[in-house]
Design a protein around this motif. Structure first.
Motif, PDB file in Angstrom:
ATOM      1  N   SER A  77       0.826  -1.217   0.000  1.00 60.27           N
ATOM      2  CA  SER A  77       0.000   0.000   0.000  1.00 60.27           C
ATOM      3  C   SER A  77       0.855   1.259   0.000  1.00 60.27           C
ATOM      4  CB  SER A  77      -0.936   0.008   1.204  1.00 60.27           C
ATOM      5  OG  SER A  77      -0.173   0.024   2.384  1.00 60.27           O
ATOM      6  N   LYS A  78       2.199   1.054  -0.042  1.00 60.12           N
ATOM      7  CA  LYS A  78       3.047   2.251  -0.173  1.00 60.12           C
ATOM      8  C   LYS A  78       2.765   2.854  -1.550  1.00 60.12           C
ATOM      9  CE  LYS A  78       6.746   0.795   2.827  1.00 60.12           C
ATOM     10  NZ  LYS A  78       7.357  -0.531   2.865  1.00 60.12           N
ATOM     11  N   ASN A  79       3.029   4.087  -1.705  1.00 61.51           N
ATOM     12  CA  ASN A  79       2.765   4.746  -2.984  1.00 61.51           C
ATOM     13  C   ASN A  79       4.032   4.677  -3.829  1.00 61.51           C
ATOM     14  OD1 ASN A  79       1.563   6.295  -4.914  1.00 61.51           O
ATOM     15  ND2 ASN A  79       1.438   8.183  -3.699  1.00 61.51           N
ATOM     16  N   PRO A  80       4.131   3.960  -4.974  1.00 62.12           N
ATOM     17  CA  PRO A  80       3.050   3.365  -5.758  1.00 62.12           C
ATOM     18  C   PRO A  80       2.331   2.219  -5.032  1.00 62.12           C
ATOM     19  CG  PRO A  80       5.186   2.773  -6.696  1.00 62.12           C
ATOM     20  CD  PRO A  80       5.447   3.766  -5.625  1.00 62.12           C
ATOM     21  N   VAL A  81       1.008   2.252  -5.148  1.00 59.12           N
ATOM     22  CA  VAL A  81       0.178   1.213  -4.550  1.00 59.12           C
ATOM     23  C   VAL A  81       0.171   0.040  -5.521  1.00 59.12           C
ATOM     24  CG1 VAL A  81      -2.141   0.663  -3.768  1.00 59.12           C
ATOM     25  CG2 VAL A  81      -1.218   2.966  -3.410  1.00 59.12           C
ATOM     26  N   ASP A  82       0.821  -1.062  -5.098  1.00 58.28           N
ATOM     27  CA  ASP A  82       0.997  -2.195  -6.009  1.00 58.28           C
ATOM     28  C   ASP A  82       0.030  -3.312  -5.639  1.00 58.28           C
ATOM     29  OD1 ASP A  82       1.825  -4.166  -7.660  1.00 58.28           O
ATOM     30  OD2 ASP A  82       3.883  -4.303  -6.882  1.00 58.28           O
ATOM     31  N   LEU A  83      -0.964  -3.519  -6.492  1.00 59.86           N
ATOM     32  CA  LEU A  83      -1.976  -4.557  -6.217  1.00 59.86           C
ATOM     33  C   LEU A  83      -1.480  -5.931  -6.640  1.00 59.86           C
ATOM     34  CD1 LEU A  83      -5.000  -2.535  -7.595  1.00 59.86           C
ATOM     35  CD2 LEU A  83      -4.338  -2.770  -5.223  1.00 59.86           C
ATOM     36  N   THR A  84      -0.355  -5.981  -7.319  1.00 66.38           N
ATOM     37  CA  THR A  84       0.307  -7.187  -7.838  1.00 66.38           C
ATOM     38  C   THR A  84      -0.508  -7.857  -8.954  1.00 66.38           C
ATOM     39  OG1 THR A  84      -0.636  -8.908  -6.432  1.00 66.38           O
ATOM     40  CG2 THR A  84       1.248  -7.672  -5.540  1.00 66.38           C
ATOM     41  N   GLY A  85       0.144  -8.782  -9.615  1.00 67.18           N
ATOM     42  CA  GLY A  85      -0.463  -9.492 -10.739  1.00 67.18           C
ATOM     43  C   GLY A  85      -1.659 -10.338 -10.330  1.00 67.18           C
ATOM     44  N   GLN A  86      -1.828 -10.544  -9.028  1.00 59.65           N
ATOM     45  CA  GLN A  86      -2.975 -11.357  -8.572  1.00 59.65           C
ATOM     46  C   GLN A  86      -4.285 -10.584  -8.579  1.00 59.65           C
ATOM     47  OE1 GLN A  86      -2.806 -13.278  -4.891  1.00 59.65           O
ATOM     48  NE2 GLN A  86      -0.770 -14.125  -5.155  1.00 59.65           N
ATOM     49  N   ALA A  87      -4.190  -9.272  -8.672  1.00 59.13           N
ATOM     50  CA  ALA A  87      -5.397  -8.455  -8.525  1.00 59.13           C
ATOM     51  C   ALA A  87      -6.394  -8.733  -9.646  1.00 59.13           C
ATOM     52  CB  ALA A  87      -5.009  -6.985  -8.540  1.00 59.13           C
ATOM     53  N   THR A  88      -7.671  -8.719  -9.292  1.00 51.76           N
ATOM     54  CA  THR A  88      -8.717  -8.878 -10.311  1.00 51.76           C
ATOM     55  C   THR A  88      -9.159  -7.484 -10.754  1.00 51.76           C
ATOM     56  OG1 THR A  88     -10.451  -8.776  -8.668  1.00 51.76           O
ATOM     57  CG2 THR A  88      -9.572 -10.968  -9.193  1.00 51.76           C
ATOM     58  N   ALA A  89      -9.956  -7.464 -11.810  1.00 55.55           N
ATOM     59  CA  ALA A  89     -10.470  -6.174 -12.299  1.00 55.55           C
ATOM     60  C   ALA A  89     -11.248  -5.471 -11.188  1.00 55.55           C
ATOM     61  CB  ALA A  89     -11.348  -6.406 -13.520  1.00 55.55           C
ATOM     62  N   GLU A  90     -11.979  -6.256 -10.396  1.00 57.86           N
ATOM     63  CA  GLU A  90     -12.789  -5.647  -9.319  1.00 57.86           C
ATOM     64  C   GLU A  90     -11.882  -5.052  -8.234  1.00 57.86           C
ATOM     65  OE1 GLU A  90     -13.384  -8.576 -10.617  1.00 57.86           O
ATOM     66  OE2 GLU A  90     -15.452  -8.538 -11.343  1.00 57.86           O
ATOM     67  N   ASP A  91     -10.798  -5.795  -7.865  1.00 56.40           N
ATOM     68  CA  ASP A  91      -9.851  -5.260  -6.855  1.00 56.40           C
ATOM     69  C   ASP A  91      -9.320  -3.911  -7.333  1.00 56.40           C
ATOM     70  OD1 ASP A  91     -10.006  -7.565  -5.376  1.00 56.40           O
ATOM     71  OD2 ASP A  91      -8.229  -8.482  -6.320  1.00 56.40           O
ATOM     72  N   TYR A  92      -8.977  -3.919  -8.609  1.00 59.79           N
ATOM     73  CA  TYR A  92      -8.365  -2.723  -9.183  1.00 59.79           C
ATOM     74  C   TYR A  92      -9.343  -1.549  -9.119  1.00 59.79           C
ATOM     75  CZ  TYR A  92      -5.184  -0.204 -12.268  1.00 59.79           C
ATOM     76  OH  TYR A  92      -4.294   0.696 -12.794  1.00 59.79           O
ATOM     77  N   ALA A  93     -10.568  -1.808  -9.560  1.00 55.31           N
ATOM     78  CA  ALA A  93     -11.564  -0.729  -9.576  1.00 55.31           C
ATOM     79  C   ALA A  93     -11.837  -0.231  -8.163  1.00 55.31           C
ATOM     80  CB  ALA A  93     -12.846  -1.225 -10.232  1.00 55.31           C
ATOM     81  N   ARG A  94     -11.897  -1.163  -7.185  1.00 53.06           N
ATOM     82  CA  ARG A  94     -12.179  -0.745  -5.798  1.00 53.06           C
ATOM     83  C   ARG A  94     -11.036   0.127  -5.254  1.00 53.06           C
ATOM     84  NH1 ARG A  94     -13.658  -6.040  -4.242  1.00 53.06           N
ATOM     85  NH2 ARG A  94     -12.340  -5.959  -2.404  1.00 53.06           N
ATOM     86  N   SER A  95      -9.808  -0.225  -5.616  1.00 60.95           N
ATOM     87  CA  SER A  95      -8.664   0.579  -5.160  1.00 60.95           C
ATOM     88  C   SER A  95      -8.715   1.985  -5.746  1.00 60.95           C
ATOM     89  CB  SER A  95      -7.344  -0.056  -5.589  1.00 60.95           C
ATOM     90  OG  SER A  95      -7.305  -1.372  -5.177  1.00 60.95           O
ATOM     91  N   LEU A  96      -9.010   2.036  -7.046  1.00 57.95           N
ATOM     92  CA  LEU A  96      -9.096   3.359  -7.676  1.00 57.95           C
ATOM     93  C   LEU A  96     -10.175   4.196  -7.004  1.00 57.95           C
ATOM     94  CD1 LEU A  96      -8.838   2.963 -11.557  1.00 57.95           C
ATOM     95  CD2 LEU A  96      -7.165   3.850  -9.958  1.00 57.95           C
ATOM     96  N   GLU A  97     -11.289   3.541  -6.742  1.00 58.70           N
ATOM     97  CA  GLU A  97     -12.405   4.251  -6.134  1.00 58.70           C
ATOM     98  C   GLU A  97     -12.018   4.774  -4.748  1.00 58.70           C
ATOM     99  OE1 GLU A  97     -15.948   2.001  -6.309  1.00 58.70           O
ATOM    100  OE2 GLU A  97     -17.201   3.742  -5.840  1.00 58.70           O
ATOM    101  N   ALA A  98     -11.247   3.956  -4.015  1.00 57.50           N
ATOM    102  CA  ALA A  98     -10.821   4.367  -2.671  1.00 57.50           C
ATOM    103  C   ALA A  98     -10.009   5.661  -2.749  1.00 57.50           C
ATOM    104  CB  ALA A  98      -9.993   3.253  -2.027  1.00 57.50           C
ATOM    105  N   VAL A  99      -9.134   5.763  -3.760  1.00 59.53           N
ATOM    106  CA  VAL A  99      -8.318   6.971  -3.916  1.00 59.53           C
ATOM    107  C   VAL A  99      -9.201   8.140  -4.344  1.00 59.53           C
ATOM    108  CG1 VAL A  99      -6.414   8.038  -5.177  1.00 59.53           C
ATOM    109  CG2 VAL A  99      -6.320   5.610  -4.624  1.00 59.53           C
ATOM    110  N   LEU A 100     -10.060   7.861  -5.310  1.00 57.99           N
ATOM    111  CA  LEU A 100     -10.871   8.941  -5.878  1.00 57.99           C
ATOM    112  C   LEU A 100     -11.819   9.553  -4.855  1.00 57.99           C
ATOM    113  CD1 LEU A 100     -11.483   7.209  -9.307  1.00 57.99           C
ATOM    114  CD2 LEU A 100     -10.294   9.371  -8.968  1.00 57.99           C
ATOM    115  N   GLU A 101     -12.191   8.759  -3.855  1.00 57.46           N
ATOM    116  CA  GLU A 101     -13.109   9.259  -2.826  1.00 57.46           C
ATOM    117  C   GLU A 101     -12.415  10.147  -1.789  1.00 57.46           C
ATOM    118  OE1 GLU A 101     -16.297   9.375  -2.098  1.00 57.46           O
ATOM    119  OE2 GLU A 101     -16.786   8.570  -4.057  1.00 57.46           O
TER     120      GLU A 101
END
Ligand code: COA
Length: 718
Positions: free
Chosen positions: A356-380
């Motif tokens: 979770s350090k910046n860059p926030v690395d979700l790793t290759g295991q992340a799904t499209a949903e994980d990715y979208a949720r992370s983006l949303e967390a930042v955008l909020e």
């Protein structure tokens, strides 16, 4: 420059507004032959759905694309605000009378064959006639004009221009025409596109003044080869960049490029370093390439201004995240760095092994949903001001679903926060990139391109939120006294000042120079040294001895009266041995300047921008490192300090390795004075203080040497 370069006091011309919102446009030289420019212009006007009257003019009459062709402009029934001239060069002047009779406001002269090929007189005559009859001239040697405000495409370009928020002003015709195709291919909407060609009358400043007020224009892209009327351009740019983004591409960075640009447009491309610094001073973003400029303007035309500058990188690949971090440093994009908040924000969405350090690395295991949720967390979050979203294609990731999620996230947050996406992968990713780009999403194929666009937004935002640069109030410079010194030297046939004359100018500028007393005998020399204070320097004074050091006529670092006595005798002896018949008036006893940081400050009349000032570190730094900064004059002390802070070796003035901070304020004051002198005394073509020794904070500066060149009175370059 634009107003009456050749007519002295021109009649007031038509307002630029009429050029962009004409009621009627005539095409003089309209042709039924599709291979001719006169056909293409009418065709584009019809196709673009121009809301006003379209009036083809050709002595043959007839019909063209369903419109009647008028044998003469005088026969046209409606108002004609703009006449587009597509007739050969020798037919242009003869058509002016009918344009004037018809009350035309603007002549858009597409025709080539004028100053760009040395035919300057005819161009001047055309402008002179036009201005005398209340008409303004765009061109000649242009491809025309597009204005979204009236859906007018009066160019011979490929057509298909989309309306939007980017205005392009270009000096290059071919590049401009190519840009039409490029903007259409990239779905980039334009508010205006203007080819300025030879800039015989209407120039960038006229157009920028209009575009600054045009509500549809959010970003201006200017392609410049050579600057004319630079002083007015600087004032206009400073005003427009306080509210809108301006991106400039200027050719002629390299010496060869500058030569090519000069021969191409008939106007000399200004020295690149000066241009570069002055654009920065004006808040203009200078792009390296057309591609980079396109990336920037596309992003800037839609992105909201950030509320702060801390960005978060979200990635599913470690390597690409590190690349983005490097790019952020390069383009001045600070990263959000509160580790506790980062951890909390991503606690719910971070897969195993993620960071979770910046860059926030979700790793290759992340799904499209994980990715979208992370983006949303930042955008909020209000404290995270911008997002750099990176994606590397992986087998675990449902790319199609991902593109749907990106669209919906972008739609929801695009007005709240700047977001850039960079997607990297194979054929599927390339397709998605194309689709998203056409839909207007800020997607980039390369991380550096994405961050460079965000960095451009940051720079422009900083400019818009910074206090506007103010010009210093007219100073109390003793201009009359300085002019008297120049005039005396001029009467002797000189275009330069001797050392004592330059010192007299420096005194009037309030510059401290080393104290100096002329001693005619030994007693006077000892007294002078005592008065100035040790250590001192002694120099022979004799109009017969020019190279003082060669004659043994200089002694440095004299610390006592005895040393002064010995040196005085040694100087006389060796000078008389060197030139037995020399008439020696005495010696000059000069304060020995203490060591400090050597800087160079200059001002001169630039052929493009008028008075400019320069600052750099002296000695080898200026010659080898070329570590200097320029600004258009006059400037105030704040701008002078920013200028000093912009050079690479600035840390030397801040005090490095235990040295104390230097008196930057005193150096800034000298820059301000020189900028005022160059503005108020245009006949001074060059003034250089080198070195200006800068001492510790509060201890001031000393101008060791001042050189001044002058010529006849210069005018306002605007
Ligand atoms: N009023 C109206 N029409 C006139 C005229 C006049 N006084 N004098 C001539 N014409 C007509 C001609 O009869 C011709 O029509 P036609 O096809 O029915 O015979 C038409 O105007 C064009 O004249 P023409 O002699 O055929 O010239 P052209 O079309 O070959 O070239 C230019 C004209 C302006 C395009 C050409 O001179 C030129 O400058 N080309 C370069 C343009 C350029 O590259 N600009 C810079 C782009 S960045």
């Amino acid at each position: 420059m634009s107003s009456g370069c050749c007519s002295g006091k021109p009649a007031r011309g038509a307002t630029i507004d009429r050029l962009f919102r004409p009621q009627g446009v005539a095409v003089v030289g309209a042709s039924t032959n599709p291979a001719k420019i006169g056909y293409r212009v009418v065709e584009n006007m019809v196709r673009s759905g121009f809301s006003g009257g379209i009036y083809p003019v050709n002595p043959k009459g007839g019909e063209l694309l369903g419109r009647p062709v008028y044998a003469s402009l005088r026969e046209v029934p409606g108002t004609v605000d703009v006449a587009v001239l597509c007739v050969p060069a020798d037919h242009v002047y003869p058509t002016l009378a009918e344009c004037a009779d018809k009350g035309v406001g603007h002549l858009v002269i597409i025709t080539s064959g004028f100053s760009e090929v040395g035919n300057l007189d005819l161009e001047k005559e055309i402008v002179q006639y036009a201005r005398a009859h209340g008409m303004r001239v765009l061109g000649p040697n242009i491809f025309g004009i597009y204005s979204a405000a009236s859906r007018l495409d009066a160019t011979f370009g490929p057509g298909g221009i989309l309306p939007g928020h980017v205005a392009i002003v270009t000096q290059s015709g071919a590049l401009g025409i190519a840009m039409i195709g490029k903007t259409a291919a990239e779905s980039l909407g334009l508010s205006a596109l203007i080819s300025v060609g030879n800039k015989s009358d209407i120039d960038e400043s006229d157009l920028l003044e209009y575009l600054a007020e045009d509500a549809a224009t959010r970003v201006v892209l200017i392609y410049i080869e050579g600057v004319k009327g630079g002083e007015r351009l600087v004032r206009t740019l400073k005003r427009i960049t306080a509210r809108k983004h301006v991106v400039a591409i200027k050719s002629g960075r390299s010496k060869r490029g500058a030569m090519a640009a000069a021969s191409h447009t008939g106007s000399l491309a200004g020295a690149d370093a000066v241009f570069d610094d002055i654009m920065r001073q004006c808040g203009v973003l200078r792009a390296e390439s057309v591609q980079e400029a396109f990336h920037w303007v596309r992003f800037l035309s839609d992105a909201p201004l950030p509320s702060g500058d801390e960005a978060v990188i979200v990635t599913n690949g470690g390597g690409i995240g590190v690349l983005a971090t490097d790019a952020c440093e390069k383009y001045g994009v600070p990263l959000f760095d509160d580790q506790t908040i980062l951890k909390q924000t991503f606690a719910e969405v971070m897969p195993d092994f993620g960071s979770s350090k910046n860059p926030v690395d979700l790793t290759g295991q992340a799904t499209a949903e994980d990715y979208a949720r992370s983006l949303e967390a930042v955008l909020e979050r209000d404290d995270m001001n911008a997002v750099v979203a990176l994606y590397c294609e992986t087998a675990l990731f449902d790319t199609e679903k991902f593109s749907v999620l990106l669209r919906s996230l972008y739609e929801r947050y695009k007005e709240r926060k700047p977001i850039v996406f960079s997607l990297f992968g194979g054929e599927r990713i390339e397709r998605i990139l194309r689709e998203l780009r056409v839909e207007g999403l800020p997607v980039f194929g390369d991380v550096y391109e994405a961050v460079s666009a965000l960095g451009a937004l940051y720079r422009s935002w900083r400019q818009q939120t910074a206090t506007a640069e103010t010009e210093p109030p007219p100073s109390e410079l003793d201009v009359a006294g300085i002019r008297a010194i120049l005039s005396r030297a001029g009467k002797e046939g000189r275009g330069f000042l001797l050392a004592h004359e330059a010192a007299a100018v420096a005194e009037r500028l309030g510059l401290r120079m080393p104290r100096s007393i002329l001693a005619r005998n030994l007693d006077e020399a000892v007294r002078a040294a005592g008065e100035i204070g040790y250590p001192v320097v002694m120099k022979v004074v004799s109009k017969d001895i020019i190279h003082k050091s060669d004659a043994g006529g200089v002694a440095l670092d004299l610390e006592t009266a005895n040393e002064v006595i010995d040196a005085y005798q040694a100087i006389l002896q060796s000078c008389l041995a060197y030139k037995p018949d020399a008439v020696i008036e005495g010696v000059e006893v000069v304060e020995m300047v203490k060591a400090g940081v050597e800087t160079i400050i200059g001002a001169r009349q630039d052929s493009s921008f008028g008075p400019v000032v320069m600052f750099g570190l002296g000695g080898i730094y200026v010659e080898v490192m070329k570590d200097v900064a320029f600004r258009a004059a006059p400037i105030d002390a704040t701008t002078a300090r920013i200028m000093i802070g912009s050079i690479r070796s600035y840390p030397l003035l801040l005090g490095v390795r235990g040295e104390s901070r230097k008196d930057v304020g005193a150096a800034a004051e000298v820059i301000v004075r020189l900028s005022q002198l160059a503005t108020q005394c245009r006949e001074i073509t060059d003034i250089e203080v080198n070195p200006l020794v800068v001492y510790d904070y509060g201890k001031g500066v000393v101008a060791v040497d001042v050189r001044i060149l002058f010529g006849s009175q210069g005018g306002d370059a605007a």
